[in-house]
Design an enzyme around this catalytic site. Structure first.
Site, PDB file in Angstrom:
ATOM      1  N   LYS A   1      -2.525   6.879   1.743  1.00  0.00           N
ATOM      2  CA  LYS A   1      -2.497   7.433   3.097  1.00  0.00           C
ATOM      3  C   LYS A   1      -1.529   8.600   3.043  1.00  0.00           C
ATOM      4  CE  LYS A   1      -2.720   4.808   6.776  1.00  0.00           C
ATOM      5  NZ  LYS A   1      -3.862   4.224   7.480  1.00  0.00           N
TER       6      LYS A   1
ATOM      7  N   ARG B   1       0.833  -1.209   0.000  1.00  0.00           N
ATOM      8  CA  ARG B   1       0.000   0.000   0.000  1.00  0.00           C
ATOM      9  C   ARG B   1       0.864   1.254   0.000  1.00  0.00           C
ATOM     10  NH1 ARG B   1      -4.608   0.324   4.510  1.00  0.00           N
ATOM     11  NH2 ARG B   1      -2.782   0.662   5.844  1.00  0.00           N
TER      12      ARG B   1
ATOM     13  N   GLU C   1     -16.805   5.839   4.424  1.00  0.00           N
ATOM     14  CA  GLU C   1     -15.983   5.496   5.584  1.00  0.00           C
ATOM     15  C   GLU C   1     -16.024   6.624   6.598  1.00  0.00           C
ATOM     16  OE1 GLU C   1     -11.920   4.999   4.311  1.00  0.00           O
ATOM     17  OE2 GLU C   1     -11.912   6.891   3.230  1.00  0.00           O
TER      18      GLU C   1
END
Length: 341
Positions: free
Chosen positions: A184, A82, A220
């Site tokens: 992120k 990721r 989310e």
């Protein structure tokens, strides 16, 4: 190794300086060898890309002490992958995935005394991050970068442990927190700070973000993915291109199907469906699973009958099974638990 003398059972989710961290620098098109260092401070020029254009990304994972005394972490290969995806999305050089895992191992071994003991309820949080470090005044990627990892012992992410959370439906723009894609990044989370501070002021634990186009599908919260349990026992979790691909959520899908025998549905979740769910939870590395008792839709309360006072029964089984795998009490799928020492 002797553990630090801390009140492990009463740790909050906060930063505590440990002795060692890992640092590697990228310059002239390549990464240096990297090293474990003791200095927790970073000195950068005022015009560094990380300050001017928020060119920074991060990851989060945890190390645990298992029942037999081993120190392990959970699926670090997915964090490495990721971070690679985040790097490519934000025009940063990729820190090689095999080096990412090696760096995690090095920094955890160096700080082994800070890994909480088995049964304490605490874990060692691991924060890998990368930033543009050279001076950049025009809007363009940096040419030099620093990859770092620090660790800190932590308790539960949400105060109150398994006490169900109260969430509100957010009116804020869905630019927060991951609207720019599956990354992120510091900028993404900075965009979510005002909504979460505002929510806390008004007595809520978190925000529920809906899709920005129609505001009719669940996405989310600022720091976790949603999971739902239907009244007939199905496991449902929202699917969207703008939702962060949570490692915990992906793992729970396997746990639900393979360990608990539940039907798993990874699909778009209509906001209008919420009244029909029996249980709701938030999942992520920091949160693990935190139960949600009710959602406030502008004064209309949506209550989950199996989770108003405590974690619902299916959510509890999911939590116990996942943490059992992480702590070595339950045998997990091959490769999920990565032994460090």
């Amino acid at each position: 190794m002797e553990k630090k003398n801390l009140d492990w059972a009463n740790l909050g989710f906060g930063y505590m300086t440990t002795e060692y961290r890992y640092v590697s620098n990228y310059k002239n098109g390549k990464w240096d060898d990297g090293a474990i260092v003791t200095d927790s401070d970073i000195t950068l020029n005022e015009c560094a890309a990380v300050f001017q254009y928020a060119q920074t990304i991060f990851e989060g994972l945890k190390a645990y002490t298992t029942e037999n005394g081993e120190i392990v972490c959970f699926r670090p290969d997915l964090n490495a992958q990721r971070m690679k995806d985040s790097s490519e999305r934000i025009e940063m050089p990729v820190f090689p995935e095999e080096r990412f895992i090696d760096a995690v191992e090095q920094v955890v071994k160096a700080n082994a005394a800070w890994v909480p003991p088995f049964g304490s309820g605490a874990t060692l949080y691991i924060r890998p991050y990368m930033m543009g470090t050279n001076s950049v005044i025009g809007v363009k990627p940096a040419e030099e970068y620093q990859f770092r990892i620090f660790v800190t012992p932590v308790g539960p992410y949400f105060k109150g442990g398994a006490k169900p959370l109260t969430i509100r439906v957010s009116d804020f723009d869905r630019a927060a927190p991951h609207g720019t894609g599956h990354i992120k990044a510091g900028l993404n989370y900075a965009m979510s700070l005002h909504p979460i501070v505002d929510a806390h002021k008004k007595g809520y634990d978190e925000n529920m973000y809906l899709d920005p186009a129609s505001r009719s599908f669940v996405e989310e919260t600022g720091g976790a993915n949603f999971i739902f349990i239907t009244k007939d026992g199905k496991f449902v979790t929202p699917k969207s291109d703008s939702i962060l691909p949570s490692i915990t959520r992906r793992s729970l899908m396997v746990v639900a199907e393979k360990y608990l025998g539940l039907t798993v549905e990874h699909r778009q979740v209509k906001f209008s469906e919420l009244d029909d769910f029996a249980e709701c939870g938030l999942c992520g590395t920091a949160a693990v699973i935190s139960p949600v008792g009710k959602i406030d839709d502008h004064g209309r309360e949506i209550c989950f009958p199996s989770g108003m006072e405590e974690m619902g029964p299916v959510t509890k089984k999911l939590y116990d099974t996942l943490t059992g795998i992480q702590m070595g009490e339950i045998e997990g799928p091959e490769g999920w638990v990565h032994k460090i020492m």
